[in-house]
Write a protein that holds these residues in place. Sequence first.
Motif, mmCIF file in Angstrom:
data_model
loop_
_atom_site.group_PDB
_atom_site.id
_atom_site.type_symbol
_atom_site.label_atom_id
_atom_site.label_comp_id
_atom_site.label_asym_id
_atom_site.label_seq_id
_atom_site.Cartn_x
_atom_site.Cartn_y
_atom_site.Cartn_z
ATOM 1 N N GLY A 213 -15.971 -1.477 56.327
ATOM 2 C CA GLY A 213 -15.926 -0.705 55.094
ATOM 3 C C GLY A 213 -16.699 -1.362 53.954
ATOM 4 O O GLY A 213 -16.574 -0.982 52.795
ATOM 5 N N ASP B 158 -20.499 -3.170 52.334
ATOM 6 C CA ASP B 158 -21.869 -2.706 52.100
ATOM 7 C C ASP B 158 -22.663 -2.614 53.400
ATOM 8 O O ASP B 158 -23.458 -1.693 53.584
ATOM 9 C CB ASP B 158 -22.590 -3.647 51.129
ATOM 10 N N SER B 159 -22.454 -3.577 54.290
ATOM 11 C CA SER B 159 -23.206 -3.543 55.552
ATOM 12 C C SER B 159 -22.863 -2.289 56.325
ATOM 13 O O SER B 159 -23.755 -1.593 56.832
ATOM 14 C CB SER B 159 -22.877 -4.754 56.434
ATOM 15 N N ARG C 88 -10.619 0.597 58.112
ATOM 16 C CA ARG C 88 -9.221 0.276 58.418
ATOM 17 C C ARG C 88 -8.257 0.551 57.262
ATOM 18 O O ARG C 88 -7.049 0.546 57.457
ATOM 19 C CB ARG C 88 -9.099 -1.163 58.895
ATOM 20 N N LYS C 89 -8.818 0.717 56.035
ATOM 21 C CA LYS C 89 -7.950 1.029 54.884
ATOM 22 C C LYS C 89 -8.221 2.460 54.418
ATOM 23 O O LYS C 89 -8.963 3.196 55.053
ATOM 24 C CB LYS C 89 -8.260 0.077 53.736
ATOM 25 N N ARG D 34 -14.697 -1.106 50.725
ATOM 26 C CA ARG D 34 -14.918 -2.323 49.951
ATOM 27 C C ARG D 34 -16.339 -2.324 49.351
ATOM 28 O O ARG D 34 -16.634 -3.085 48.428
ATOM 29 C CB ARG D 34 -14.778 -3.521 50.899
HETATM 30 P P1 NDP Z 1 -17.810 -7.659 53.895
HETATM 31 O O1 NDP Z 1 -17.059 -8.902 54.183
HETATM 32 O O2 NDP Z 1 -18.105 -7.279 52.486
HETATM 33 O O3 NDP Z 1 -17.043 -6.410 54.543
HETATM 34 C C1 NDP Z 1 -16.510 -6.467 55.822
HETATM 35 C C2 NDP Z 1 -15.814 -5.139 56.069
HETATM 36 O O4 NDP Z 1 -15.320 -5.169 57.396
HETATM 37 C C3 NDP Z 1 -14.626 -4.885 55.154
HETATM 38 O O5 NDP Z 1 -14.583 -3.526 54.794
HETATM 39 C C4 NDP Z 1 -13.443 -5.227 56.032
HETATM 40 O O6 NDP Z 1 -12.312 -4.448 55.764
HETATM 41 C C5 NDP Z 1 -13.952 -4.827 57.385
HETATM 42 N N1 NDP Z 1 -13.300 -5.558 58.466
HETATM 43 C C6 NDP Z 1 -13.188 -6.896 58.609
HETATM 44 N N2 NDP Z 1 -12.529 -7.176 59.736
HETATM 45 C C7 NDP Z 1 -12.217 -5.983 60.310
HETATM 46 C C8 NDP Z 1 -11.542 -5.631 61.508
HETATM 47 N N3 NDP Z 1 -11.048 -6.540 62.326
HETATM 48 N N4 NDP Z 1 -11.396 -4.310 61.785
HETATM 49 C C9 NDP Z 1 -11.890 -3.365 60.950
HETATM 50 N N5 NDP Z 1 -12.544 -3.639 59.800
HETATM 51 C C10 NDP Z 1 -12.704 -4.953 59.500
HETATM 52 O O7 NDP Z 1 -19.131 -7.807 54.780
HETATM 53 P P2 NDP Z 1 -20.536 -7.074 54.652
HETATM 54 O O8 NDP Z 1 -21.287 -7.572 55.818
HETATM 55 O O9 NDP Z 1 -20.375 -5.632 54.492
HETATM 56 O O10 NDP Z 1 -21.167 -7.641 53.304
HETATM 57 C C11 NDP Z 1 -21.362 -9.048 53.120
HETATM 58 C C12 NDP Z 1 -22.032 -9.294 51.778
HETATM 59 O O11 NDP Z 1 -23.368 -8.798 51.795
HETATM 60 C C13 NDP Z 1 -21.331 -8.578 50.648
HETATM 61 O O12 NDP Z 1 -21.392 -9.398 49.537
HETATM 62 C C14 NDP Z 1 -22.162 -7.329 50.445
HETATM 63 O O13 NDP Z 1 -22.077 -6.829 49.142
HETATM 64 C C15 NDP Z 1 -23.567 -7.832 50.762
HETATM 65 N N6 NDP Z 1 -24.417 -6.748 51.223
HETATM 66 C C16 NDP Z 1 -25.155 -6.073 50.310
HETATM 67 C C17 NDP Z 1 -25.948 -5.027 50.687
HETATM 68 C C18 NDP Z 1 -26.740 -4.317 49.659
HETATM 69 O O14 NDP Z 1 -26.492 -4.509 48.517
HETATM 70 N N7 NDP Z 1 -27.674 -3.499 50.066
HETATM 71 C C19 NDP Z 1 -26.054 -4.597 52.097
HETATM 72 C C20 NDP Z 1 -25.206 -5.360 52.986
HETATM 73 C C21 NDP Z 1 -24.428 -6.394 52.546
HETATM 74 P P3 NDP Z 1 -11.420 -4.649 54.427
HETATM 75 O O15 NDP Z 1 -12.239 -4.037 53.330
HETATM 76 O O16 NDP Z 1 -10.206 -3.875 54.782
HETATM 77 O O17 NDP Z 1 -11.205 -6.107 54.290
#
Ligand code: NDP
Length: 455
Positions: A162, A164-165, A185-186, A190
């Motif tokens: 959920g 940015d990726s 999952r929520k 995020r």
């Molecule tokens: P994040 O850590 O931000 O998000 C991970 C997501 O995966 C969360 O929504 C989390 O859920 C979910 N998650 C984690 N574990 C599980 C699981 N076991 N089952 C289901 N869902 C799960 O990682 P990202 O890779 O998205 O981003 C990393 C960083 O890179 C961030 O700072 C982001 O802003 C940045 N980024 C920026 C981009 C842009 O600006 N274009 C593009 C990509 C990344 P929950 O929310 O419930 O914790």
Amino acid sequence: MGSAAAAVENLVVIGSGPAGYTAALYAARANLSPLLITGYQDGGIPGGQLMTTTHVENFPGFPDGILGPELMDRMKSQAVRWGTRLIEADAETLDLSQRPYRIQVEGQTVLAHSVILATGASANRLHIDGEDTYWSRGISACAICDGATPQFRKAELAVVGGGDSACEEAVYLTKYGSHVHLIVRKDSLRASRAMADRVLANPQITVHWNRQVGGFGGDQWLEQLQLNGSDGKACETLAVKGLFYAIGHTPNTRLVKGQLELDAKGYLVIEGGSPNTSKEGVFAAGDVADDQWRQAITAAASGCQAALAAERWLSNNDLAVTISREEVEPKAAELPQPTTTATEADFSADALWQGGSYALRRLYHESTKPLLVTYTSPSCGPCHVFKPQLKRVLNELEGAAQGVEINLEDDPEIAAQAGVTGTPTVQLFYGKELKKQWRGVQQRSEVKQAIEALL
Ligand code: NDP
């Protein structure tokens, strides 16, 4: 310089993704004779995350794209061409409590004035049943890398996560898939507002709130996902051909935990915009210190910065012992060559390694030696890693055993008969009997011991 001091390396680079090889290339061209510890099984395979991707189409200089493993072979060859020395093993420990720094690897202690950490990050996995079965057969950790491959075209696809990726990947996949399901999952995303809005406004994306992936189904390739509700009970089935993980990354910092400053997510803390870590002479490059960009090209660029910073630091501290080259121009780079397929005309009963079903049939029936049969496929990065190790074992055994390589694309029926479902698979035969089988990259010593036990 005295002999004790000569035993200290100028620079040790740990990690062999784009960051590690670029750092080594720059340091080698600065005549620092860097030592690069590639890693082997800890935190992924040598070559890093690109070894498990197919076409890389956004690395400048390859207008038609290049296979991830091939790109890494090229980076490796370029670094080696300029004098990088390699240890193809995992660094076991790194002691930064005193200088020179100490690295334990392959049973020896390496002393280093400076270190570049380029150990990367590993994409998180869900670790649920069936994941290994469908990994690379529908499940991928990188939509941007794999999304455009033919299997996913016009198919229903899913992304889990959920952040940015996940949002970026879901939008990206709508270019290729017929529809994209985002599993969150929520009951909220995020991701940043702009990214979330883009997803919510896209009619080609359906968000499944409060859902977790509970299981997989399909014959050989992923066909179905079981989704569980917040109570953990199965509540929905999706017919999809692809599932892309975007549930965050874990930086590979095991070696430096408690020794270097890490941020709340476990990434190495670097001084704003520079490769400097919290310890003098220790620099970071690539994903281990980057949770934002995580691209091959940004990792390579930071490897370059780290090498230049290390060179400057060594020189400022009067520690650099540069080599002088015998020849100004190094020899041309050597790239791994594909194994040629043996025919009746050029089959050799004594060759250490040859390819194809003809050689397999002959050796299986006629050879009195242990026979290693290695199943590979052209885009299989782990095969690029494991094959040279197997060849090394056969070389060390000085002809007491032989190897045959079977390319799944050329000989699919042989692979099917042998029950091969993934590459690399290695089968050890002796006297027409299957003695042992390995799937995936293994330690060289394990294969060698298994052969020696038969001799
Ligand atoms: P994040 O850590 O931000 O998000 C991970 C997501 O995966 C969360 O929504 C989390 O859920 C979910 N998650 C984690 N574990 C599980 C699981 N076991 N089952 C289901 N869902 C799960 O990682 P990202 O890779 O998205 O981003 C990393 C960083 O890179 C961030 O700072 C982001 O802003 C940045 N980024 C920026 C981009 C842009 O600006 N274009 C593009 C990509 C990344 P929950 O929310 O419930 O914790």
